[in-house]
Design a protein around this motif. Structure first.
Motif, PDB file in Angstrom:
ATOM      1  N   LYS A  61       0.727  -1.208   0.154  1.00  0.00           N
ATOM      2  CA  LYS A  61      -0.097  -0.101  -0.048  1.00  0.00           C
ATOM      3  C   LYS A  61       0.761   1.467  -0.067  1.00  0.00           C
ATOM      4  O   LYS A  61       0.728   2.249  -0.761  1.00  0.00           O
ATOM      5  N   GLN A  62       1.927   1.300   0.740  1.00  0.00           N
ATOM      6  CA  GLN A  62       3.019   2.323   0.814  1.00  0.00           C
ATOM      7  C   GLN A  62       3.378   2.589  -0.679  1.00  0.00           C
ATOM      8  O   GLN A  62       3.458   3.718  -1.078  1.00  0.00           O
ATOM      9  N   GLU A  63       3.775   1.588  -1.226  1.00  0.00           N
ATOM     10  CA  GLU A  63       4.452   1.516  -2.574  1.00  0.00           C
ATOM     11  C   GLU A  63       3.406   2.138  -3.699  1.00  0.00           C
ATOM     12  O   GLU A  63       3.686   2.912  -4.559  1.00  0.00           O
ATOM     13  N   GLU A  64       2.144   1.725  -3.513  1.00  0.00           N
ATOM     14  CA  GLU A  64       0.977   2.213  -4.421  1.00  0.00           C
ATOM     15  C   GLU A  64       0.834   3.581  -4.235  1.00  0.00           C
ATOM     16  O   GLU A  64       0.870   4.469  -5.058  1.00  0.00           O
ATOM     17  N   ARG A  66       3.037   5.915  -2.740  1.00  0.00           N
ATOM     18  CA  ARG A  66       4.194   6.704  -3.448  1.00  0.00           C
ATOM     19  C   ARG A  66       4.110   6.785  -4.841  1.00  0.00           C
ATOM     20  O   ARG A  66       4.386   8.092  -5.528  1.00  0.00           O
ATOM     21  N   GLU A  67       3.842   5.768  -5.525  1.00  0.00           N
ATOM     22  CA  GLU A  67       3.724   5.716  -7.189  1.00  0.00           C
ATOM     23  C   GLU A  67       2.610   6.799  -7.464  1.00  0.00           C
ATOM     24  O   GLU A  67       2.713   7.834  -8.311  1.00  0.00           O
ATOM     25  N   SER A  68       1.349   6.679  -6.749  1.00  0.00           N
ATOM     26  CA  SER A  68       0.371   7.586  -7.110  1.00  0.00           C
ATOM     27  C   SER A  68       0.677   9.270  -6.872  1.00  0.00           C
ATOM     28  O   SER A  68       0.626   9.930  -7.699  1.00  0.00           O
ATOM     29  N   GLU A  69       1.491   9.605  -5.704  1.00  0.00           N
ATOM     30  CA  GLU A  69       2.009  10.708  -5.499  1.00  0.00           C
ATOM     31  C   GLU A  69       3.090  11.237  -6.678  1.00  0.00           C
ATOM     32  O   GLU A  69       3.017  12.401  -6.779  1.00  0.00           O
ATOM     33  N   SER A  70       3.932  10.321  -6.891  1.00  0.00           N
ATOM     34  CA  SER A  70       4.954  10.649  -7.917  1.00  0.00           C
ATOM     35  C   SER A  70       4.244  11.014  -9.207  1.00  0.00           C
ATOM     36  O   SER A  70       4.500  11.938  -9.916  1.00  0.00           O
ATOM     37  N   LYS A  71       3.118  10.399  -9.731  1.00  0.00           N
ATOM     38  CA  LYS A  71       2.557  10.555 -10.836  1.00  0.00           C
ATOM     39  C   LYS A  71       1.764  11.788 -10.660  1.00  0.00           C
ATOM     40  O   LYS A  71       1.795  12.729 -11.922  1.00  0.00           O
ATOM     41  N   GLU A  74       4.488  14.522 -11.184  1.00  0.00           N
ATOM     42  CA  GLU A  74       4.687  14.904 -12.467  1.00  0.00           C
ATOM     43  C   GLU A  74       3.584  15.485 -13.164  1.00  0.00           C
ATOM     44  O   GLU A  74       4.207  16.289 -13.966  1.00  0.00           O
TER      45      GLU A  74
END
Length: 100
Positions: A61-64, A66-71, A74
């Motif tokens: 869930k943390q990785e998901e 972080r990926e969502s935040e990065s997108k 960007e």
């Protein structure tokens, strides 16, 4: 953190975050020293951030997240230049020499 009972903790974060959390100059584990101004003994927490709790599912869930935040970051960095041209005001005053 750093003690066995309420009075021996350097930092006591109670379940009543806004009224019953304390800080002291020493504890049973670490060397004596202040975490903040010595006159402050009681904290009123507004936010608490917790790291490193949970198992593999929590890590996923943390990785998901972080990926969502990065997108999202960007996406917010990219500027749609067409939006500047949608207004007659922008064309006339900001890009006056470009379209003449």
């Amino acid at each position: 953190f750093g003690g066995k009972e309420y009075k021996n903790y350097r930092l006591w974060i109670d379940d009543e975050l806004e009224t019953e959390s304390y800080v002291g100059p020493d504890d049973a584990t670490f060397a004596k020293g202040y975490l903040c101004d010595p006159s402050i003994t009681k904290f009123n927490f507004q936010h608490v951030e917790i790291w490193g709790l949970g198992g593999p599912k929590a890590l996923m869930k943390q990785e998901e997240f972080r990926e969502s935040e990065s997108k999202m970051i960007e996406k917010s960095r990219k500027v749609d230049k067409k939006q500047f041209l949608d207004s007659g005001f922008d064309k006339e005053f900001l890009f006056e020499k470009t379209f003449s």
